[in-house]
Design a protein around this motif. Structure first.
Motif, PDB file in Angstrom:
ATOM      1  N   GLU A  76       7.931  18.011  14.032  1.00 27.55           N
ATOM      2  CA  GLU A  76       6.978  17.062  13.441  1.00 27.55           C
ATOM      3  C   GLU A  76       7.702  16.036  12.574  1.00 27.55           C
ATOM      4  N   PHE A  77       8.772  16.475  11.905  1.00 29.36           N
ATOM      5  CA  PHE A  77       9.579  15.546  11.111  1.00 29.36           C
ATOM      6  C   PHE A  77      10.242  14.499  12.003  1.00 29.36           C
ATOM      7  N   VAL A  78      10.862  14.959  13.090  1.00 32.91           N
ATOM      8  CA  VAL A  78      11.517  14.025  14.015  1.00 32.91           C
ATOM      9  C   VAL A  78      10.491  13.086  14.639  1.00 32.91           C
ATOM     10  N   ALA A  79       9.338  13.629  15.035  1.00 35.55           N
ATOM     11  CA  ALA A  79       8.293  12.792  15.628  1.00 35.55           C
ATOM     12  C   ALA A  79       7.819  11.721  14.648  1.00 35.55           C
ATOM     13  N   GLY A  80       7.750  12.090  13.371  1.00 37.44           N
ATOM     14  CA  GLY A  80       7.348  11.119  12.355  1.00 37.44           C
ATOM     15  C   GLY A  80       8.335   9.974  12.235  1.00 37.44           C
ATOM     16  N   LEU A  81       9.608  10.270  12.402  1.00 41.62           N
ATOM     17  CA  LEU A  81      10.623   9.209  12.354  1.00 41.62           C
ATOM     18  C   LEU A  81      10.425   8.203  13.480  1.00 41.62           C
ATOM     19  N   GLY A 124      13.921  18.295  19.916  1.00 39.81           N
ATOM     20  CA  GLY A 124      13.828  17.162  19.000  1.00 39.81           C
ATOM     21  C   GLY A 124      14.235  15.860  19.656  1.00 39.81           C
ATOM     22  N   ALA A 125      15.233  15.932  20.538  1.00 42.04           N
ATOM     23  CA  ALA A 125      15.679  14.724  21.242  1.00 42.04           C
ATOM     24  C   ALA A 125      14.631  14.220  22.225  1.00 42.04           C
ATOM     25  N   LEU A 126      13.795  15.132  22.715  1.00 42.07           N
ATOM     26  CA  LEU A 126      12.828  14.771  23.755  1.00 42.07           C
ATOM     27  C   LEU A 126      11.432  14.468  23.208  1.00 42.07           C
ATOM     28  N   ILE A 127      11.220  14.650  21.924  1.00 43.22           N
ATOM     29  CA  ILE A 127       9.868  14.563  21.364  1.00 43.22           C
ATOM     30  C   ILE A 127       9.247  13.182  21.549  1.00 43.22           C
ATOM     31  N   HIS A 128      10.064  12.123  21.621  1.00 39.84           N
ATOM     32  CA  HIS A 128       9.500  10.780  21.807  1.00 39.84           C
ATOM     33  C   HIS A 128       9.526  10.336  23.277  1.00 39.84           C
ATOM     34  N   GLU A 129       9.771  11.304  24.174  1.00 40.03           N
ATOM     35  CA  GLU A 129       9.743  11.073  25.621  1.00 40.03           C
ATOM     36  C   GLU A 129      10.620   9.888  26.032  1.00 40.03           C
ATOM     37  N   PRO A 130      11.921   9.987  25.790  1.00 39.79           N
ATOM     38  CA  PRO A 130      12.831   8.885  26.128  1.00 39.79           C
ATOM     39  C   PRO A 130      13.031   8.751  27.631  1.00 39.79           C
ATOM     40  N   ASP A 131      13.400   7.561  28.059  1.00 38.23           N
ATOM     41  CA  ASP A 131      13.732   7.339  29.470  1.00 38.23           C
ATOM     42  C   ASP A 131      15.118   7.885  29.796  1.00 38.23           C
ATOM     43  N   LEU A 132      16.040   7.739  28.855  1.00 37.00           N
ATOM     44  CA  LEU A 132      17.438   8.101  29.079  1.00 37.00           C
ATOM     45  C   LEU A 132      17.843   9.198  28.107  1.00 37.00           C
ATOM     46  N   ILE A 133      18.403  10.281  28.638  1.00 34.77           N
ATOM     47  CA  ILE A 133      18.920  11.369  27.817  1.00 34.77           C
ATOM     48  C   ILE A 133      20.427  11.434  28.010  1.00 34.77           C
ATOM     49  N   ILE A 134      21.181  11.396  26.913  1.00 34.47           N
ATOM     50  CA  ILE A 134      22.627  11.566  26.990  1.00 34.47           C
ATOM     51  C   ILE A 134      23.010  12.794  26.175  1.00 34.47           C
ATOM     52  N   LEU A 135      23.825  13.650  26.785  1.00 34.83           N
ATOM     53  CA  LEU A 135      24.139  14.941  26.181  1.00 34.83           C
ATOM     54  C   LEU A 135      25.633  15.204  26.258  1.00 34.83           C
ATOM     55  N   ASP A 136      26.187  15.615  25.136  1.00 37.05           N
ATOM     56  CA  ASP A 136      27.612  15.917  25.040  1.00 37.05           C
ATOM     57  C   ASP A 136      27.786  17.434  25.017  1.00 37.05           C
ATOM     58  N   GLU A 137      28.235  17.991  26.122  1.00 33.79           N
ATOM     59  CA  GLU A 137      28.446  19.443  26.241  1.00 33.79           C
ATOM     60  C   GLU A 137      27.188  20.238  25.849  1.00 33.79           C
ATOM     61  N   PRO A 138      26.067  20.005  26.535  1.00 34.11           N
ATOM     62  CA  PRO A 138      24.814  20.640  26.109  1.00 34.11           C
ATOM     63  C   PRO A 138      24.743  22.138  26.367  1.00 34.11           C
ATOM     64  N   LEU A 139      25.624  22.679  27.218  1.00 40.15           N
ATOM     65  CA  LEU A 139      25.522  24.088  27.581  1.00 40.15           C
ATOM     66  C   LEU A 139      26.542  24.963  26.860  1.00 40.15           C
ATOM     67  N   THR A 140      27.350  24.364  25.993  1.00 41.03           N
ATOM     68  CA  THR A 140      28.356  25.127  25.270  1.00 41.03           C
ATOM     69  C   THR A 140      27.688  26.171  24.377  1.00 41.03           C
ATOM     70  N   GLY A 141      28.104  27.421  24.530  1.00 38.24           N
ATOM     71  CA  GLY A 141      27.597  28.485  23.673  1.00 38.24           C
ATOM     72  C   GLY A 141      26.271  29.063  24.096  1.00 38.24           C
ATOM     73  N   LEU A 142      25.682  28.578  25.184  1.00 37.81           N
ATOM     74  CA  LEU A 142      24.401  29.102  25.639  1.00 37.81           C
ATOM     75  C   LEU A 142      24.607  30.294  26.565  1.00 37.81           C
TER      76      LEU A 142
END
Length: 264
Positions: free
Chosen positions: A118-123, A167-185
């Motif tokens: 909700e905080f991120v969405a408010g931004l 949090g990155a997806l809360i504003h429904e962006p067209d473009l998503i860029i991710l730096d090593e998103p699977l590290t540690g998962l």
């Protein structure tokens, strides 16, 4: 009145057609130097609705490139255009179209998942009711709803990575860029993240990621770019890269080692 409405419809259709023809990302002559050139006259053209993997050995310039796309680092030279919007000329307009997830995202330890989202969405200026709906959907999708009332300070790395992605997806962006998103998962969390990204592309969005897990790039990416010393060495689908191989390399790992002479 009829003519005015018809004219407006034609104009709207033309605008929609123009927007759909724009690349998701265009980098032109992009440069950044620290002690040495980190990104060296890099040109990239990534289409809308594409899953693109940017690969390279350590120090190749991948993270620096993504940080310039996200507007966190100013290029020394060159331009970044996001869906036709020049990042330097209209930073707010360009950034509103993208989401950036670094390899070590920052969360607020004393917030719970709903509070954080909700905080991120408010931004982003999203109305509270809509923010709650999107937060609920994302937490359900990423299997975090059962942790919705826990402080994030007690989350595992994988849980934090998934919440940061929400949090990155809360504003429904067209473009998503991710730096090593699977590290540690772990396997289950990694699968959830990959499914979410594939769903985003299926709906017409664009994903650009860096990863050292070449099997992930081989399975998910429609196009692959390999950079070294800040320069683009080769680009194309896996089949196209195989055709360019001098030694008949079949796997992406073989191609990567052939081109860079480096360990992943």
């Amino acid at each position: 009145m009829f003519e005015s409405n018809a004219s407006h419809s034609v104009s709207s259709a033309a605008q929609a057609s123009l927007e759909s023809s724009l690349p998701a990302l265009r980098l032109t002559n992009l440069c950044k130097t620290f002690d040495r050139p980190a990104v060296d006259h890099l040109d990239l053209h990534i289409k809308r609705g594409e899953f693109y993997a940017l690969l390279g050995p350590n120090g190749a310039g991948k993270s620096t490139t993504l940080r310039m796309i996200a507007g966190l680092l100013l290029p020394d030279q060159g331009t970044v255009e996001i869906l036709g919007v020049d990042l330097a000329k209209d930073p707010a307009g360009a950034k509103s179209k993208l989401a950036y997830l670094p390899d070590d995202p920052m969360l607020y330890n004393k917030l719970k998942p709903f509070e954080y989202l909700e905080f991120v969405a408010g931004l982003w200026g999203i109305e509270p009711h809509l923010a709650q709906q999107r937060a609920l959907h994302l937490l359900e999708w990423l299997d975090l709803l059962k942790h919705a009332h826990e402080l994030t300070e007690g989350f595992s790395r994988g849980m934090k990575q998934k919440l940061a992605l929400a949090g990155a997806l809360i504003h429904e962006p067209d473009l998503i860029i991710l730096d090593e998103p699977l590290t540690g998962l772990d396997v289950a969390a990694g699968r959830q993240v990959k499914d979410l990204l594939l769903e985003h592309v299926k709906r017409g969005g664009t994903v650009i990621l860096t990863t050292h897990i070449l099997d992930v790039a081989e399975r998910l990416a429609e196009r692959i770019g390999i950079i070294q010393n800040g320069k683009l060495l080769v680009e194309g689908s896996l089949a196209e890269l195989r055709e360019q191989s001098q030694h008949g390399s079949k796997t992406l790992e073989d191609l990567f080692l052939e081109l860079t002479g480096s360990a992943v």
